[in-house]
Write a protein that holds these residues in place. Structure first.
Motif, PDB file in Angstrom:
ATOM      1  N   HIS A  94       0.653  -1.263   0.333  1.00 21.77           N
ATOM      2  CA  HIS A  94      -0.324   0.293   0.149  1.00 21.77           C
ATOM      3  C   HIS A  94       0.873   1.076  -0.022  1.00 21.77           C
ATOM      4  N   ILE A  95       0.363   2.086  -0.452  1.00 21.48           N
ATOM      5  CA  ILE A  95       1.150   3.749  -0.855  1.00 21.48           C
ATOM      6  C   ILE A  95      -0.279   4.394  -0.158  1.00 21.48           C
ATOM      7  N   THR A  96       0.311   5.760   0.402  1.00 21.66           N
ATOM      8  CA  THR A  96      -0.466   6.627   0.659  1.00 21.66           C
ATOM      9  C   THR A  96       0.191   7.697   0.223  1.00 21.66           C
ATOM     10  N   ILE A  97      -0.777   8.742  -0.957  1.00 24.74           N
ATOM     11  CA  ILE A  97       0.353  10.210  -1.473  1.00 24.74           C
ATOM     12  C   ILE A  97      -0.329  11.067  -0.937  1.00 24.74           C
ATOM     13  N   LYS A  98       0.262  11.866   0.020  1.00 25.76           N
ATOM     14  CA  LYS A  98      -0.263  13.488   0.555  1.00 25.76           C
ATOM     15  C   LYS A  98       0.802  15.043  -0.603  1.00 25.76           C
ATOM     16  N   ILE A  99      -0.196  14.931  -1.515  1.00 31.49           N
ATOM     17  CA  ILE A  99       0.491  16.331  -2.547  1.00 31.49           C
ATOM     18  C   ILE A  99       0.127  18.019  -1.875  1.00 31.49           C
ATOM     19  N   LYS A 100       0.880  18.479  -1.462  1.00 28.09           N
ATOM     20  CA  LYS A 100       0.604  19.817  -0.642  1.00 28.09           C
ATOM     21  C   LYS A 100       0.943  20.753  -1.773  1.00 28.09           C
ATOM     22  N   ALA A 101      -0.017  21.550  -2.658  1.00 28.32           N
ATOM     23  CA  ALA A 101       0.538  22.568  -3.476  1.00 28.32           C
ATOM     24  C   ALA A 101       0.171  23.948  -3.064  1.00 28.32           C
ATOM     25  N   GLN A 102       0.834  25.066  -4.172  1.00 29.09           N
ATOM     26  CA  GLN A 102       0.188  26.114  -3.746  1.00 29.09           C
ATOM     27  C   GLN A 102       0.409  26.473  -5.449  1.00 29.09           C
ATOM     28  N   THR A 103      -0.810  26.996  -5.976  1.00 29.33           N
ATOM     29  CA  THR A 103      -0.505  27.848  -7.349  1.00 29.33           C
ATOM     30  C   THR A 103      -1.253  28.760  -7.379  1.00 29.33           C
ATOM     31  N   ASN A 104      -1.062  29.545  -8.342  1.00 31.68           N
ATOM     32  CA  ASN A 104      -1.604  31.027  -8.850  1.00 31.68           C
ATOM     33  C   ASN A 104      -3.028  30.592  -9.009  1.00 31.68           C
ATOM     34  N   LEU A 105      -3.790  29.277  -9.414  1.00 29.48           N
ATOM     35  CA  LEU A 105      -4.672  29.285 -10.175  1.00 29.48           C
ATOM     36  C   LEU A 105      -6.103  28.961  -9.280  1.00 29.48           C
ATOM     37  N   ASP A 106      -7.479  29.323  -9.716  1.00 27.95           N
ATOM     38  CA  ASP A 106      -8.569  29.596  -8.899  1.00 27.95           C
ATOM     39  C   ASP A 106      -8.909  27.951  -8.386  1.00 27.95           C
ATOM     40  N   PRO A 107      -9.483  27.416  -7.022  1.00 26.63           N
ATOM     41  CA  PRO A 107     -10.180  26.051  -7.031  1.00 26.63           C
ATOM     42  C   PRO A 107     -10.276  25.419  -7.781  1.00 26.63           C
ATOM     43  N   VAL A 108     -10.775  24.951  -8.852  1.00 27.77           N
ATOM     44  CA  VAL A 108     -11.288  24.518  -9.900  1.00 27.77           C
ATOM     45  C   VAL A 108      -9.816  24.030  -9.965  1.00 27.77           C
ATOM     46  N   ASP A 109      -9.756  24.774 -10.610  1.00 25.03           N
ATOM     47  CA  ASP A 109      -7.976  24.627 -11.870  1.00 25.03           C
ATOM     48  C   ASP A 109      -7.515  24.097 -11.534  1.00 25.03           C
ATOM     49  N   HIS A 110      -6.980  24.651 -10.172  1.00 21.57           N
ATOM     50  CA  HIS A 110      -6.163  24.069  -9.348  1.00 21.57           C
ATOM     51  C   HIS A 110      -6.156  22.523  -9.066  1.00 21.57           C
ATOM     52  N   GLN A 111      -7.555  22.218  -8.757  1.00 23.52           N
ATOM     53  CA  GLN A 111      -7.883  20.467  -8.577  1.00 23.52           C
ATOM     54  C   GLN A 111      -7.478  19.884  -9.643  1.00 23.52           C
ATOM     55  N   THR A 112      -7.961  20.816 -10.887  1.00 18.91           N
ATOM     56  CA  THR A 112      -7.762  20.130 -12.103  1.00 18.91           C
ATOM     57  C   THR A 112      -5.938  20.015 -12.916  1.00 18.91           C
TER      58      THR A 112
END
Length: 139
Positions: A94-112
């Motif tokens: 089993h592998i768990t991956i936690k991603i933390k990112a900050q971008t200049n995108l709006d929330p919808v585009d950030h998730q995309t």
């Protein structure tokens, strides 16, 4: 299509293996409890690092092709679980991956963007279907 050739040589001490690829070389080892010398990460740790490294490199590649995207930060924490079987063999189960990112995108585009990183990550795609993985997006 990429081709990769890595030459690995077991050293005469502990479980040390020298891996060479082109002008790069790196060591892998096992902990002392596993009769290694604990002088480098073990192969499973390298596998997990490959997942996180590939996601970071993939994020940068997407940024390089999207002029409107600015990555302010991109971090992964990759957790792996192994199982040892009665015959002595073992496997990453089993592998768990936690991603933390900050971008200049709006929330919808950030998730995309985050989903595109996962989709395009070569190492993740290679393991997908072989090892169960959970991916979490951390705020």
């Amino acid at each position: 299509m990429g081709k990769y050739i890595i030459h690995s040589t077991l050293r005469p001490i502990g479980s040390q293996v020298v891996n060479k690829l082109g002008m790069f070389s790196f060591l892998s080892d096992e902990p002392v409890a596993a009769k290694g010398t604990d002088s480098a990460p073990n192969p499973v740790q390298y596998l997990l690092a490959a997942v996180g490294s590939c996601m970071g490199a993939t994020a940068r590649d997407i940024e390089n092709h999207e002029p409107s995207l600015e990555i302010k930060s991109f971090n992964t924490d990759v957790y792996g679980e192994t199982t040892t079987y009665d015959d002595g063999s073992s496997k990453v189960t089993h592998i768990t991956i936690k991603i933390k990112a900050q971008t200049n995108l709006d929330p919808v585009d950030h998730q995309t963007f985050l989903h595109e990183v996962i989709r395009m990550c070569t190492v993740h795609s290679s393991l997908e279907g072989s090892v169960p993985m959970d991916i979490e997006f951390v705020e």
